[in-house]
Design an enzyme around this catalytic site. Structure first.
Site, PDB file in Angstrom:
ATOM      1  N   GLU A  71     -18.291  -4.594  23.874  1.00 38.76           N
ATOM      2  CA  GLU A  71     -17.261  -5.579  24.020  1.00 38.76           C
ATOM      3  C   GLU A  71     -16.216  -5.619  23.244  1.00 38.76           C
ATOM      4  O   GLU A  71     -15.003  -6.025  23.386  1.00 38.76           O
ATOM      5  CB  GLU A  71     -18.157  -7.058  23.680  1.00 38.76           C
ATOM      6  CG  GLU A  71     -19.174  -7.195  24.711  1.00 38.76           C
ATOM      7  CD  GLU A  71     -20.486  -6.550  24.427  1.00 38.76           C
ATOM      8  OE1 GLU A  71     -20.668  -5.794  23.475  1.00 38.76           O
ATOM      9  OE2 GLU A  71     -21.635  -6.662  25.215  1.00 38.76           O
ATOM     10  N   HIS A 124     -28.976 -15.966  23.970  1.00 40.54           N
ATOM     11  CA  HIS A 124     -27.940 -15.903  25.023  1.00 40.54           C
ATOM     12  C   HIS A 124     -27.404 -17.005  25.431  1.00 40.54           C
ATOM     13  O   HIS A 124     -26.487 -17.132  26.115  1.00 40.54           O
ATOM     14  CB  HIS A 124     -28.807 -15.211  26.297  1.00 40.54           C
ATOM     15  CG  HIS A 124     -29.179 -13.601  26.296  1.00 40.54           C
ATOM     16  ND1 HIS A 124     -29.526 -13.238  25.246  1.00 40.54           N
ATOM     17  CD2 HIS A 124     -28.801 -12.487  27.035  1.00 40.54           C
ATOM     18  CE1 HIS A 124     -29.914 -11.844  25.121  1.00 40.54           C
ATOM     19  NE2 HIS A 124     -29.206 -11.421  26.224  1.00 40.54           N
ATOM     20  N   HIS A 168      -4.290   3.165  -3.359  1.00 40.54           N
ATOM     21  CA  HIS A 168      -4.378   2.856  -2.094  1.00 40.54           C
ATOM     22  C   HIS A 168      -3.335   1.498  -1.875  1.00 40.54           C
ATOM     23  O   HIS A 168      -2.881   1.469  -0.860  1.00 40.54           O
ATOM     24  CB  HIS A 168      -5.756   2.555  -1.897  1.00 40.54           C
ATOM     25  CG  HIS A 168      -6.207   1.717  -0.645  1.00 40.54           C
ATOM     26  ND1 HIS A 168      -6.154   2.114   0.592  1.00 40.54           N
ATOM     27  CD2 HIS A 168      -6.304   0.321  -0.522  1.00 40.54           C
ATOM     28  CE1 HIS A 168      -6.281   1.235   1.439  1.00 40.54           C
ATOM     29  NE2 HIS A 168      -6.178  -0.351   0.888  1.00 40.54           N
ATOM     30  N   HIS A 180       0.637  -1.234   0.010  1.00 39.38           N
ATOM     31  CA  HIS A 180      -0.062  -0.031   0.102  1.00 39.38           C
ATOM     32  C   HIS A 180       0.686   1.256  -0.043  1.00 39.38           C
ATOM     33  O   HIS A 180       1.013   1.743   0.979  1.00 39.38           O
ATOM     34  CB  HIS A 180      -0.927  -0.048   1.177  1.00 39.38           C
ATOM     35  CG  HIS A 180      -1.865  -1.227   1.165  1.00 39.38           C
ATOM     36  ND1 HIS A 180      -1.330  -2.330   1.722  1.00 39.38           N
ATOM     37  CD2 HIS A 180      -3.137  -1.187   1.072  1.00 39.38           C
ATOM     38  CE1 HIS A 180      -2.445  -3.158   1.764  1.00 39.38           C
ATOM     39  NE2 HIS A 180      -3.487  -2.571   1.286  1.00 39.38           N
TER      40      HIS A 180
HETATM   41  C1  TPP Z   1     -11.681  -4.724   9.763  1.00 33.55           C
HETATM   42  C2  TPP Z   1     -11.169  -4.407   8.058  1.00 33.55           C
HETATM   43  N1  TPP Z   1     -11.847  -4.481   7.228  1.00 33.55           N
HETATM   44  C3  TPP Z   1     -11.479  -4.438   6.012  1.00 33.55           C
HETATM   45  C4  TPP Z   1     -10.256  -4.224   5.765  1.00 33.55           C
HETATM   46  C5  TPP Z   1      -9.593  -4.193   4.350  1.00 33.55           C
HETATM   47  N2  TPP Z   1      -8.964  -2.815   4.100  1.00 33.55           N
HETATM   48  C6  TPP Z   1      -7.873  -2.542   4.178  1.00 33.55           C
HETATM   49  S1  TPP Z   1      -7.477  -0.918   3.948  1.00 33.55           S
HETATM   50  C7  TPP Z   1      -9.183  -0.346   3.549  1.00 33.55           C
HETATM   51  C8  TPP Z   1      -9.618   0.833   3.245  1.00 33.55           C
HETATM   52  C9  TPP Z   1      -8.947   1.687   4.398  1.00 33.55           C
HETATM   53  O1  TPP Z   1      -9.020   3.066   3.710  1.00 33.55           O
HETATM   54  P1  TPP Z   1      -8.318   4.254   4.571  1.00 33.55           P
HETATM   55  O2  TPP Z   1      -8.299   4.012   6.007  1.00 33.55           O
HETATM   56  O3  TPP Z   1      -8.695   5.597   4.022  1.00 33.55           O
HETATM   57  O4  TPP Z   1      -6.778   3.926   4.054  1.00 33.55           O
HETATM   58  P2  TPP Z   1      -6.329   4.772   2.751  1.00 33.55           P
HETATM   59  O5  TPP Z   1      -6.965   4.581   1.592  1.00 33.55           O
HETATM   60  O6  TPP Z   1      -6.201   6.170   3.196  1.00 33.55           O
HETATM   61  O7  TPP Z   1      -4.875   4.126   2.611  1.00 33.55           O
HETATM   62  C10 TPP Z   1      -9.866  -1.782   3.741  1.00 33.55           C
HETATM   63  C11 TPP Z   1     -11.374  -1.697   3.529  1.00 33.55           C
HETATM   64  C12 TPP Z   1      -9.404  -4.316   6.797  1.00 33.55           C
HETATM   65  N3  TPP Z   1      -7.921  -4.143   6.751  1.00 33.55           N
HETATM   66  N4  TPP Z   1      -9.678  -4.362   8.065  1.00 33.55           N
END
Ligand code: TPP
Length: 660
Positions: free
Chosen positions: A411, A473, A262, A27
């Site tokens: 939680e 539950h 990204h 990334h």
């Molecule tokens: C809980 C979770 N869901 C989905 C992902 C997959 N994922 C990785 S980065 C991302 C998008 C994140 O966007 P942002 O925080 O804006 O990062 P940027 O594009 O600025 O690098 C997703 C959906 C993850 N890592 N964790």
């Protein structure tokens, strides 16, 4: 911005770009867009010492947006942490310290494992709580031994996740003024612009949580970031969210500001164009200009000096307060005093039925006398889970000495905050809820296990015997779920003594988390229960002759009805052994000879009894055995009725044993 600042920031950007390019995955967008703000924080504010990454009073930096790992690795390398250029070049490769997402204990300076978005944010809340708790305990006039900030770098993804809302709400309530979040507000996630799904006013949301919110419109302007962090540090009562407008993939002429940058390499051509655009040598890879090396060497010396100052402070403190120094050692070493296991109160249970949750509550009060650094609470279920430490107060904004954290009905945040408390060092965290609500915090339990943190999860109301509250539950699949997580120890004691043994194990465990599984309903005290429970499985009621016809293996609340069935079977001339399987993980860790003693291979007739899905018991039951478990959800009715209707009772155990 000065020339050296610009060069340094570009170095961070291009180390990330080149590493992602070489790995053909990763990334680049976040490090390119966020390099300037991270540079500002790390060079102007972050208190750390690259040669002592575990300095207890360092500022914590958590990259909650873990996919931007190369931002962190670049900084660690430039600051001279033990993370070589070889490691940077081996980004995402087998055996390297530079995992795709930052992994705790791989590279020095990685404070926690991040990647699942929002987890790091909640970890940081835990770290900020730990700082306040420890400061209240140890600091003395003129000796601010514990006095650091917790910084968290979060992205849009973290801001969208529910766990962040839970944790931010609690942080605001607790007035964690030394928690500062840099929000990389670039309006881009994987699927495109955030406005396809995320249009709320995040700043207002955080203000409503009780945070100070500062906005920066141009994230590349280091001086603006410096001003904002300085302002954040001034605020003592409210945590601060600094919303920094950045451009993802900054510098890439064709990709910046788009989702394309990204999570994929820029591509050879675009890398060259980007280097050209930012005035970087196009023919060089992993390039660090000499001036930048010198610049960071200077910063490293400054960092080291801060640590040396602290060392002097600590030495003087130990001289002036020797008893506190001793306490510091015991809190930070994680050692358990020898006398603890000998305390007779741990095993003092009246000979009458008692729920294991109540036994656990009793045991915890004794443990906390020896281990006053226990800290934790429940997600609004203390009256049910019995995990309140009665002799200790509540941790609140006006009482940082309290050991009971009221997590509220949160939680997921609780799970990750426990890891944050643990990662900080000095404390022994525990947290409780109903077993069925494990689902709400599973991701955090998984990460504690991945990091092998000694976090203690207490789960009560552990079966359909919960009763009238009904199937919503009543946990069914949760035990199998927990047992499927590597490094997690799952213990389901059958009575008071076994509960004490289970607590002794989990409180002494330093290399991984544990889950205590406790009953809501009262269970009889078993005549032969004992410390052998620490072996995971043991013979709790022996067969009545030399011959062994059948072994019944049960856990928790199913041990007592198994013994009842045994009595009936033996009265009829069968010879039956009962094994209490408190923890399959602990039993598996025993020597082969011990396991053979308890479960002789020659005895194929084995009946496993547990009020949960049978998944995972196959190897213990063996090909000639059978599992009495639950294949379907429970039902709303009194607990004994549900247990009986579902076949978890002495009568059915007896019948199935006869069939075998
Ligand atoms: C809980 C979770 N869901 C989905 C992902 C997959 N994922 C990785 S980065 C991302 C998008 C994140 O966007 P942002 O925080 O804006 O990062 P940027 O594009 O600025 O690098 C997703 C959906 C993850 N890592 N964790």
């Amino acid at each position: 911005m000065s020339a050296i600042e610009e060069q340094s920031i570009n170095t961070i950007r291009f180390l990330a770009v080149d590493a992602v390019e070489k790995a053909s995955s990763g990334h680049p967008g976040l490090p390119m867009g966020g390099a300037a703000m991270a540079y500002a924080l790390w060079t102007q504010f972050l208190k750390h010492d690259p040669s002592t990454p575990d300095w207890p009073d360092r500022d914590r930096f958590v990259l909650s947006a873990g996919h931007g790992s190369m931002l962190l690795y670049s900084l660690l390398h430039l600051f001279g942490y033990d993370l070589s250029m070889e490691e940077i070049k081996n980004f995402r490769q087998w055996g390297s310290k530079t995992a795709g997402h930052p992994e705790y204990s791989h590279a020095p300076g990685v404070e926690t494992t991040t990647g699942p978005l929002g987890q790091g944010f909640a970890n940081a809340v835990g770290m900020a709580i730990a700082e306040q708790r420890l400061a209240a305990e140890f600091n003395r006039e003129g000796y601010p031994l514990v006095d650091h900030y917790t910084y968290v770098y979060a992205g849009d993804g973290c801001m969208m996740e529910g766990i962040t809302s839970e944790a931010a709400s609690l942080a605001g309530h607790l007035k964690l003024g030394k928690l500062i979040c840099l929000y990389d507000d670039n309006d881009i996630t994987i699927d495109g612009r955030t406005d396809i799904a995320f249009t709320e006013d995040t700043g207002k949301r955080f203000e409503a949580y009780g945070w100070q919110v500062i906005k920066i419109e141009e994230g590349n302007r280091v001086e603006l970031v410096n001003e904002a962090i300085a302002e954040a540090k001034e605020e003592e009562d409210r945590p601060t969210l600094i919303m920094v407008k950045t451009i993802i993939g900054y510098g890439s002429p064709n990709k910046q500001g788009t989702a394309d940058v990204h999570g994929a390499p820029l591509g050879e051509e675009e890398v060259v164009k980007t280097k050209k655009q930012l005035g970087w040598p196009e023919d060089k890879e992993f390039y660090i200009p000499e001036a930048v090396k010198l610049h960071f060497a200077g910063l490293r010396e400054k960092s080291k000096a801060q640590k040396e100052e602290w060392d002097v402070l600590f030495k003087d403190y130990c001289r002036e307060y020797p008893e506190m120094a001793e306490q510091w050692d015991s809190w930070f070493s994680g050692q358990v005093p020898d006398q603890l296991a000998e305390d007779p109160r741990l095993l003092q249970f009246d000979d009458k039925p008692l729920a294991t949750r109540a036994a656990s509550g009793q045991v915890m009060q004794v443990l906390a006398e020896y281990l006053p650094n226990m800290i934790g609470g429940s997600a609004d279920l203390n009256s049910s889970t019995k995990t309140r430490l009665k002799a200790f107060g509540d941790f609140q904004s006006d009482n940082r000495s309290g050991s009971n954290i009221n997590f509220g009905v949160r939680e997921h945040a609780m799970g990750a905050i426990l890891s944050g408390l643990c990662l900080h060092g000095g404390l022994r965290p525990f947290g409780s809820t109903f077993l069925v609500f494990l689902d709400y915090m599973k991701a955090a339990v998984r990460l504690a296990s991945l990091m092998q943190l000694p976090v203690i999860f207490v789960y009560t109301h552990d079966s359909v015997a919960v009763g009238e509250d009904g199937p919503t539950h009543q946990p069914i699949e949760h035990l199998a779920n927990l047992r499927s997580i590597p490094h997690l120890h799952v213990l389901r004691p059958a009575d008071g003594v076994e509960t004490a043994a289970a607590w002794l194990h989990v409180i002494q465990r330093r290399c991984g988390p544990s889950a205590l599984i406790l009953s809501r309903q009262k269970l009889p005290q078993l005549p032969n229960s004992g410390m052998d429970a620490l072996k995971g499985g043991y013979i709790i009621s022996a067969e009545n002759g030399d011959r062994l016809d059948l072994i019944i293996i049960a856990s928790g609340s199913e041990v007592a009805p198994s013994i009842e069935a045994q009595e009936k079977l033996q009265a009829e001339g069968r010879s039956v052994r009962i094994v209490s399987m408190v923890s399959r993980e602990l039993f598996r860790a025993q020597k082969e000879s011990y396991r053979e003693e308890v479960l002789p291979a020659a005895v194929k007739k084995r009946l496993v009894v547990e009020a949960a899905v049978p998944m995972g018991w196959e190897d213990i039951a063996g090909p000639g055995g059978k599992v009495i478990g639950l294949e379907d959800f429970g039902a709303s009715a009194p607990g004994e009725v549900v247990m009986e209707k579902r076949g978890i009772c002495a009568e059915n155990i007896y019948k199935q044993a006869l069939k075998l």
